[in-house]
Design a protein around this motif. Structure first.
Motif, PDB file in Angstrom:
ATOM      1  N   LEU A 220       0.851  -1.189   0.000  1.00 17.18           N
ATOM      2  CA  LEU A 220       0.000   0.000   0.000  1.00 17.18           C
ATOM      3  C   LEU A 220       0.886   1.237   0.000  1.00 17.18           C
ATOM      4  CD1 LEU A 220      -2.799  -0.958   2.545  1.00 17.18           C
ATOM      5  CD2 LEU A 220      -3.017  -0.777   0.070  1.00 17.18           C
ATOM      6  N   LYS A 221       0.639   2.138  -0.939  1.00 13.80           N
ATOM      7  CA  LYS A 221       1.457   3.341  -1.083  1.00 13.80           C
ATOM      8  C   LYS A 221       0.578   4.570  -0.893  1.00 13.80           C
ATOM      9  CE  LYS A 221       3.931   6.030  -4.515  1.00 13.80           C
ATOM     10  NZ  LYS A 221       2.850   7.049  -4.510  1.00 13.80           N
ATOM     11  N   GLN A 230      -3.248   3.594  -1.959  1.00 14.57           N
ATOM     12  CA  GLN A 230      -3.570   2.759  -3.107  1.00 14.57           C
ATOM     13  C   GLN A 230      -2.662   1.534  -3.118  1.00 14.57           C
ATOM     14  OE1 GLN A 230      -6.005   3.127  -5.298  1.00 14.57           O
ATOM     15  NE2 GLN A 230      -6.727   5.125  -4.583  1.00 14.57           N
ATOM     16  N   GLU A 231      -3.219   0.389  -3.541  1.00 17.09           N
ATOM     17  CA  GLU A 231      -2.441  -0.841  -3.637  1.00 17.09           C
ATOM     18  C   GLU A 231      -1.672  -0.853  -4.960  1.00 17.09           C
ATOM     19  OE1 GLU A 231      -3.262  -5.391  -2.375  1.00 17.09           O
ATOM     20  OE2 GLU A 231      -4.479  -4.647  -4.032  1.00 17.09           O
ATOM     21  N   ARG A 232      -0.368  -1.084  -4.877  1.00 13.63           N
ATOM     22  CA  ARG A 232       0.499  -1.091  -6.056  1.00 13.63           C
ATOM     23  C   ARG A 232       1.398  -2.336  -6.037  1.00 13.63           C
ATOM     24  NH1 ARG A 232      -2.723   1.885  -7.828  1.00 13.63           N
ATOM     25  NH2 ARG A 232      -2.552   4.144  -8.114  1.00 13.63           N
ATOM     26  N   TRP A 233       1.770  -2.776  -7.245  1.00 11.96           N
ATOM     27  CA  TRP A 233       2.683  -3.914  -7.396  1.00 11.96           C
ATOM     28  C   TRP A 233       4.106  -3.365  -7.547  1.00 11.96           C
ATOM     29  CZ3 TRP A 233       2.642  -9.082  -6.920  1.00 11.96           C
ATOM     30  CH2 TRP A 233       3.667  -9.810  -7.496  1.00 11.96           C
ATOM     31  N   PHE A 234       4.987  -3.687  -6.565  1.00 15.63           N
ATOM     32  CA  PHE A 234       6.343  -3.148  -6.531  1.00 15.63           C
ATOM     33  C   PHE A 234       7.320  -4.194  -7.048  1.00 15.63           C
ATOM     34  CE2 PHE A 234       4.275  -0.156  -3.824  1.00 15.63           C
ATOM     35  CZ  PHE A 234       5.045   0.995  -3.874  1.00 15.63           C
ATOM     36  N   LEU A 241      13.300   1.031  -7.807  1.00 14.11           N
ATOM     37  CA  LEU A 241      12.111   0.434  -7.191  1.00 14.11           C
ATOM     38  C   LEU A 241      10.904   0.967  -7.984  1.00 14.11           C
ATOM     39  CD1 LEU A 241      10.693  -1.216  -5.006  1.00 14.11           C
ATOM     40  CD2 LEU A 241      10.752   0.800  -3.531  1.00 14.11           C
ATOM     41  N   THR A 242      10.346   0.115  -8.819  1.00 16.71           N
ATOM     42  CA  THR A 242       9.269   0.507  -9.728  1.00 16.71           C
ATOM     43  C   THR A 242       7.958  -0.053  -9.209  1.00 16.71           C
ATOM     44  OG1 THR A 242      10.882   0.317 -11.514  1.00 16.71           O
ATOM     45  CG2 THR A 242       8.586   0.601 -12.147  1.00 16.71           C
ATOM     46  N   TYR A 243       6.878   0.721  -9.383  1.00 15.32           N
ATOM     47  CA  TYR A 243       5.558   0.242  -8.957  1.00 15.32           C
ATOM     48  C   TYR A 243       4.557   0.405 -10.108  1.00 15.32           C
ATOM     49  CZ  TYR A 243       5.257   5.239  -7.679  1.00 15.32           C
ATOM     50  OH  TYR A 243       5.307   6.613  -7.686  1.00 15.32           O
ATOM     51  N   PHE A 244       3.674  -0.617 -10.211  1.00 15.39           N
ATOM     52  CA  PHE A 244       2.688  -0.729 -11.286  1.00 15.39           C
ATOM     53  C   PHE A 244       1.301  -0.847 -10.671  1.00 15.39           C
ATOM     54  CE2 PHE A 244       6.708  -2.413 -12.654  1.00 15.39           C
ATOM     55  CZ  PHE A 244       6.882  -1.947 -13.947  1.00 15.39           C
ATOM     56  N   SER A 289       3.000   0.648   3.210  1.00 16.93           N
ATOM     57  CA  SER A 289       2.481  -0.217   4.280  1.00 16.93           C
ATOM     58  C   SER A 289       2.484  -1.653   3.786  1.00 16.93           C
ATOM     59  CB  SER A 289       1.055   0.212   4.671  1.00 16.93           C
ATOM     60  OG  SER A 289       0.495  -0.710   5.595  1.00 16.93           O
ATOM     61  N   ALA A 290       3.108  -2.545   4.587  1.00 21.75           N
ATOM     62  CA  ALA A 290       3.144  -3.969   4.260  1.00 21.75           C
ATOM     63  C   ALA A 290       1.956  -4.677   4.892  1.00 21.75           C
ATOM     64  CB  ALA A 290       4.454  -4.585   4.745  1.00 21.75           C
TER      65      ALA A 290
END
Length: 626
Positions: A220-221, A230-234, A241-244, A289-290
């Motif tokens: 969560l970013k 918002q939930e993102r795929w890191f 460190l890329t997030y989608f 947030s993990a």
């Protein structure tokens, strides 16, 4: 290993695939096609003149690999720049050229699919030795198989590989990529229960080792502008460190580029979020947030490792680990060789070791002890990682079971709700039908009530008419009774008068009565002269009779009118019938002559009882009409 060495390994496979006669030489036309494809895959300008100029002294014969290598180094590899091309597409081009000739068709029918074989080909080149022909030695092969087994959450079993190496001693010095694919697909190197599980595990290992992905997953970013979570795929690499948006990697939302001043820190819980941490860069602070505490620790350690690799100038973690393993093997080999040379027996003589030899032995022993400690530490880490994976697997299995139970409960609840909805719909339909019936019954009652009101009003009107008629009838009856009483009183007064009169007086009275009767119908005429010899009493009675008759005339006239109206009301008008007219009986005993008063009185007395017996008392006017 630098980029040039990595590319050269794939080019070597492509070059050897064109060597049909296996003599180490390829025709110039084939090399032109190969060079053109390499230019296209590496995204560099194509220079066909350079090949002709390089091989202008050897136009008629094939070109050897030694003669082609300077051209590759000068015109192709020297122009290749990292980041300007897709290395996976380049390796796939070389794989397609070499697999058609060297890979057997039975390989694709076993454990590995064609795509899995390409991934193993790339991993093989990554772990192979830097000598040609390219082979992979036993420690590196064991390391790769352990990674795949760990990704499948299975414990590594090296008995299969040991049996294979024992049966085929030639494989102990190294295994080519085609032999590796054949034995692995046949199940001689790894025990796999599910082909799908093997494909998923191989994909994870391929992304980690080939694409240098240290860690990936959902976090969560917190947004920078809108400040929402918002939930993102890191995806974490040593350089970024890329997030989608999702794990399909189709829509990139941002990238964190760390530098030497970037740090990662824990954050306290806030805004209802737990397991918070942040990545601080000189330009911005990223809050994340993990899902749990373990994930937060793993992500922080992975990001710190990426920062360390970037600070050391290393672009690949597994390349660094490969170099470390190679150095350990070389050190171990030197120690074994020195130990074997020191342990050679000398006949009949045991010389005392020199201080240098003792120091060397101590150094070797320390190296061996260090290696043992490293190996024990590595085994302990592997054991802990395996236990951790097993615990995670158990947790996931328990969560899956809980999710299945929750889904079953939700499904049952939904079914119950659907049944309740159907019952409610049925009840609503029944209520609507009942409402329609009640509305119809109400409308029917309203119409009936309206009809009843109309009938009641009509009956009231008829009742009023009947009451009116009854009142008229009663009035008429009372008038008749009054008339009868008047007639009765008249007859009684006449009967009390003197009965002895002269014949002249009777005739005179009759004449006067007839005269009064004629006056009731005809216009008044001249009265007949009365005889001069009447007595005063008779004159008074006669005068009283005439006065009473005169007063009864309007009453008789009104009674006549009421009788006519009553006859019209009581008797309907019908067509006339032919009735035979009976001859009239002479009611007068003396026809053509006037009655005397005595005869008139006697006639009246004889007619009254008969008419009373019939219940009807006609008035003198009605008698005249009859």
């Amino acid at each position: 290993m630098d980029l040039k060495s990595e590319l050269l390994k794939s080019i070597w496979y492509a070059f050897t695939s064109l060597d049909v006669e296996q003599c180490g030489k390829v025709s110039k036309s084939q090399l032109k096609v190969l060079s053109h494809n390499l230019y296209t895959a590496l995204n560099i300008p194509h220079d066909p003149v350079a090949l002709e100029e390089h091989f202008k002294d050897n136009n008629n014969g094939p070109v050897s690999s030694q003669g082609y290598m300077p051209y590759i180094n000068q015109y192709i590899l020297a122009k290749a720049t990292k980041g300007t091309f897709n290395k996976e597409i380049f390796d796939e081009l070389c794989w397609m050229m070499s697999s058609k000739k060297n890979c057997k068709a039975s390989v694709y029918q076993g454990l590995c699919s064609q795509r899995d074989c390409f991934k193993l080909f790339c991993l093989f080149n990554l772990l192979s030795e830097d000598r040609y022909p390219l082979v992979i030695i036993q420690p590196e092969l064991e390391y790769l198989l352990k990674k795949v087994s760990c990704a499948m959450s299975l414990e590594w079993d090296g008995s299969l590989m040991d049996d294979l190496l024992t049966q085929n001693a030639a494989l102990q010095d190294g295994m080519s990529v085609w032999e590796f694919l054949e034995h692995l697909s046949a199940g001689r190197l790894l025990h796999v229960e599910s082909k799908e599980a093997f494909g998923l595990a191989l994909e994870d290992v391929f992304m980690e080792m080939y694409h240098n992905i240290i860690k990936k997953g959902y976090l969560l970013k917190k947004g920078h502008v809108r400040r929402n979570w918002q939930e993102r795929w890191f995806v974490l690499k040593p350089s970024s460190l890329t997030y989608f948006v999702s794990e399909e990697l189709k829509e990139k939302k941002g990238e964190i580029a760390p530098d030497e001043n970037s740090v990662v820190e824990n954050l306290p819980d806030k805004e209802g979020r737990r397991c918070l941490f942040c990545v601080k860069t000189p330009l911005r602070t990223y809050e994340m947030s993990a899902s749990n505490m373990k994930q937060r620790v793993d992500w922080i350690q992975a990001i710190q490792m990426a920062f360390r690799l970037r600070a050391e100038g290393k672009s690949s973690l597994h390349q660094d680990l490969k170099l470390s393993r190679r150095k350990q093997r070389e050190t171990l080999q030197r120690s074994h060789s020195n130990q074997s040379s020191q342990n050679e027996p000398i006949a009949d003589e045991k010389p005392h070791p020199s201080p240098e030899q003792q120091n060397l032995e101590q150094h070797i022993e320390s190296i061996i002890q260090t290696q043992r400690e490293v190996e024990a530490k590595r085994k302990e880490e592997e054991r802990q990682e395996r236990e951790q994976q097993q615990s995670v697997q158990k947790d996931l299995r328990r969560q899956l079971e809980d999710a299945n139970e929750d889904r079953e409960r939700m499904t049952a609840a939904l079914k119950e709700m659907e049944k309740e909805v159907q019952l409610q719909k049925k009840r609503i339909q029944e209520l609507e039908l009942t409402q329609q019936k009640l509305e119809e019954a109400l409308n029917t009652q309203i119409h009936a009530r309206l009809e009843e009101d109309g009938i009641r009003q009509e009956l009231e009107r008829q009742l009023a008419e009947e009451q009116k008629k009854l009142a008229e009838l009663l009035l008429l009856q009372s008038l008749r009774e009054t008339e009868a009483e008047v007639l009765h009183d008249d007859s009684a007064s006449v009967s009390t008068s003197p009965s002895i009169q002269q014949p002249e007086e009777s005739s005179q009275d009759d004449a006067e009565v007839q005269g009064h009767e004629r006056e009731a119908h005809d216009p008044p005429r001249a009265s007949s002269p009365t005889p001069p010899n009447n007595q005063p009493a008779e004159e008074n009675s006669q005068h009283q009779i005439e006065k009473e008759l005169g007063t009864q005339y309007p009453t008789n006239l009104m009674l006549k009118q009421w009788k006519i109206q009553l006859n019209r009301l009581m008797k309907p008008i019908t067509p006339g019938d032919k009735v035979e007219h009976l001859p009239l009986k002479p009611s007068c005993p003396r026809q053509g002559q006037a009655l005397t008063s005595t005869e008139f009185i006697s006639k009246v007395h004889t007619g009254i009882p008969h008419e009373k017996g019939n219940g009807y008392n006609p008035s003198p006017l009605q008698e005249e009409e009859e």
